[in-house]
Motif scaffolding. Structure first.
Motif, short mmCIF file in Angstrom:
data_model
loop_
_atom_site.label_atom_id
_atom_site.label_comp_id
_atom_site.label_asym_id
_atom_site.label_seq_id
_atom_site.Cartn_x
_atom_site.Cartn_y
_atom_site.Cartn_z
N PHE A 53 0.11 3.62 -3.23
CA PHE A 53 -0.70 4.82 -3.00
C PHE A 53 0.15 5.90 -2.32
O PHE A 53 -0.03 6.20 -1.13
CB PHE A 53 -1.92 4.48 -2.14
CG PHE A 53 -2.82 3.44 -2.74
CD1 PHE A 53 -3.77 3.79 -3.69
CD2 PHE A 53 -2.71 2.11 -2.38
CE1 PHE A 53 -4.60 2.84 -4.26
CE2 PHE A 53 -3.53 1.14 -2.94
CZ PHE A 53 -4.48 1.51 -3.89
N LEU A 69 -1.77 8.83 -0.45
CA LEU A 69 -2.74 8.59 0.62
C LEU A 69 -2.14 8.91 1.98
O LEU A 69 -1.03 8.48 2.29
CB LEU A 69 -3.20 7.13 0.62
CG LEU A 69 -4.36 6.71 -0.27
CD1 LEU A 69 -4.79 5.29 0.07
CD2 LEU A 69 -5.54 7.65 -0.15
N ILE A 101 -7.21 -5.13 -4.06
CA ILE A 101 -7.00 -3.82 -3.46
C ILE A 101 -7.51 -2.69 -4.34
O ILE A 101 -8.13 -1.74 -3.85
CB ILE A 101 -5.50 -3.63 -3.12
CG1 ILE A 101 -5.13 -4.56 -1.95
CG2 ILE A 101 -5.21 -2.18 -2.76
CD1 ILE A 101 -3.67 -4.52 -1.57
N GLU A 148 -5.84 7.02 6.01
CA GLU A 148 -6.51 6.27 4.95
C GLU A 148 -5.77 4.98 4.63
O GLU A 148 -6.38 3.96 4.31
CB GLU A 148 -6.67 7.13 3.70
CG GLU A 148 -7.72 8.22 3.84
CD GLU A 148 -8.20 8.74 2.49
OE1 GLU A 148 -8.51 7.91 1.61
OE2 GLU A 148 -8.25 9.96 2.33
N LYS A 199 -14.21 2.66 -2.47
CA LYS A 199 -14.09 3.39 -1.20
C LYS A 199 -14.71 2.60 -0.04
O LYS A 199 -15.15 3.19 0.96
CB LYS A 199 -14.77 4.77 -1.30
CG LYS A 199 -14.22 5.65 -2.41
CD LYS A 199 -12.74 5.95 -2.22
CE LYS A 199 -12.21 6.86 -3.33
NZ LYS A 199 -10.75 7.07 -3.25
N TYR A 243 -13.24 0.92 2.01
CA TYR A 243 -12.36 0.92 3.17
C TYR A 243 -12.63 2.10 4.10
O TYR A 243 -12.07 2.19 5.19
CB TYR A 243 -10.89 0.98 2.72
CG TYR A 243 -10.51 2.26 2.02
CD1 TYR A 243 -9.96 3.32 2.74
CD2 TYR A 243 -10.70 2.43 0.66
CE1 TYR A 243 -9.61 4.50 2.11
CE2 TYR A 243 -10.35 3.60 0.02
CZ TYR A 243 -9.81 4.63 0.75
OH TYR A 243 -9.47 5.81 0.13
N LEU A 267 -7.47 1.38 4.80
CA LEU A 267 -7.41 0.51 3.63
C LEU A 267 -6.79 -0.83 3.99
O LEU A 267 -7.29 -1.89 3.59
CB LEU A 267 -6.61 1.20 2.52
CG LEU A 267 -6.50 0.46 1.18
CD1 LEU A 267 -7.86 0.05 0.64
CD2 LEU A 267 -5.76 1.34 0.16
N TYR A 294 -10.27 0.01 -3.15
CA TYR A 294 -9.96 1.45 -3.18
C TYR A 294 -10.96 2.20 -4.07
O TYR A 294 -11.46 3.27 -3.69
CB TYR A 294 -8.54 1.67 -3.68
CG TYR A 294 -8.18 3.13 -3.81
CD1 TYR A 294 -7.93 3.90 -2.67
CD2 TYR A 294 -8.10 3.74 -5.06
CE1 TYR A 294 -7.61 5.25 -2.78
CE2 TYR A 294 -7.78 5.08 -5.17
CZ TYR A 294 -7.54 5.83 -4.03
OH TYR A 294 -7.23 7.17 -4.14
N LYS A 295 -11.25 1.65 -5.22
CA LYS A 295 -12.17 2.31 -6.16
C LYS A 295 -13.56 2.47 -5.56
O LYS A 295 -14.21 3.51 -5.72
CB LYS A 295 -12.25 1.51 -7.46
CG LYS A 295 -13.13 2.15 -8.53
CD LYS A 295 -13.12 1.32 -9.81
CE LYS A 295 -14.01 1.97 -10.87
NZ LYS A 295 -14.02 1.17 -12.13
N LEU A 301 0.82 -1.21 0.00
CA LEU A 301 0.00 0.00 0.00
C LEU A 301 0.86 1.26 0.00
O LEU A 301 0.53 2.25 -0.67
CB LEU A 301 -0.93 0.01 1.22
CG LEU A 301 -2.00 -1.09 1.27
CD1 LEU A 301 -2.81 -0.98 2.55
CD2 LEU A 301 -2.91 -1.03 0.05
#
Length: 229
Positions: A64, A67, A148, A71, A155, A157, A75, A152-153, A60
């Motif tokens: 990302f 982020l 993942i 977050e 949301k 999480y 996630l 994430y897409k 992660l």
């Protein structure tokens, strides 16, 4: 074909220490029924849990870069939660290899999300001890990491408790209440079940390895039910 050969084929990995891999599938309920002295998978689960958290965090952090820490934490929690790990364990057919007591077998233990998630972590721990970190990374890359982007897409999480509280307060100006309805298992491997209530009416229920995870799962269920009311 032996069970180890079947598992090796599913994972596309050749094991060196077959006995260690077999131990990853020994549920504690099976110990009293075994004819020889054996060990459960709980220590391997402990190790696998830490390895999983590290590798997911590493992935992660690289995937990302923008982020914030909060977050990333949410996630990661969504990625390693019981239901997600149980889904992966189901895809890998890990339930077929479990050693369970007759009672656990009859109660549906092979499909129990908590048992499946624990077994997946134990298997990761066993593979790490047997072959090192790279094969563990390979398994996660082919299974968990591919989920993942979807998480994430969507949301999904995001903090479900905060979302549910906002939905409720926008309508009736009171806050949801979460209550533990059951607590099972030994201290190092407990499973909590929590229910979400609004004005003494239950809107959702969820389970997890700690109260926080169970509350999040209960909130996710409650949100969907609240939307349909």
């Amino acid at each position: 074909m032996s069970e180890i050969e079947k598992l090796s084929g599913i994972l596309s990995i050749t094991f060196q220490n077959n006995e260690l891999i077999k131990q990853a599938f020994i549920h504690r309920s099976y110990l009293n029924e075994a004819r020889v002295k054996i060990h459960s998978n709980e220590r391997l689960e402990f190790l696998g849990d830490s390895i999983l958290s590290f590798l997911v965090s590493d992935f992660l952090y690289a995937a990302f870069p923008k982020l914030p820490e909060g977050e990333l934490t949410n996630l990661r929690s969504s990625v390693v939660k019981t239901s997600t790990l149980a889904q992966i364990a189901g895809q890998l057919q890990l339930g077929n290899f479990l050693k369970l007591s007759h009672g656990e077998e009859e109660s549906g233990g092979r499909k129990n999300p908590s048992i499946l998630a624990d077994t997946f972590e134990a298997l990761l721990g066993a593979i790490f001890l047997d072959l090192g970190l790279e094969p563990v990374k390979k398994i996660l890359k082919n299974t968990l990491f591919s989920l993942i982007a979807k998480i994430y897409k969507e949301k999904s999480y995001k903090d479900a408790k905060s979302s549910f509280q906002e939905m409720v307060q926008n309508e009736i100006k009171i806050s949801p209440v979460y209550k533990v309805t059951s607590e099972k298992g030994p201290d190092h491997a407990k499973e909590f079940t929590v229910a979400a209530y609004v004005d003494n009416i239950k809107w959702g229920q969820g389970s997890g390895k700690n109260k926080q995870e169970a509350e999040q799962q209960a909130a996710i269920v409650a949100i969907e039910k609240w939307k349909k009311k």
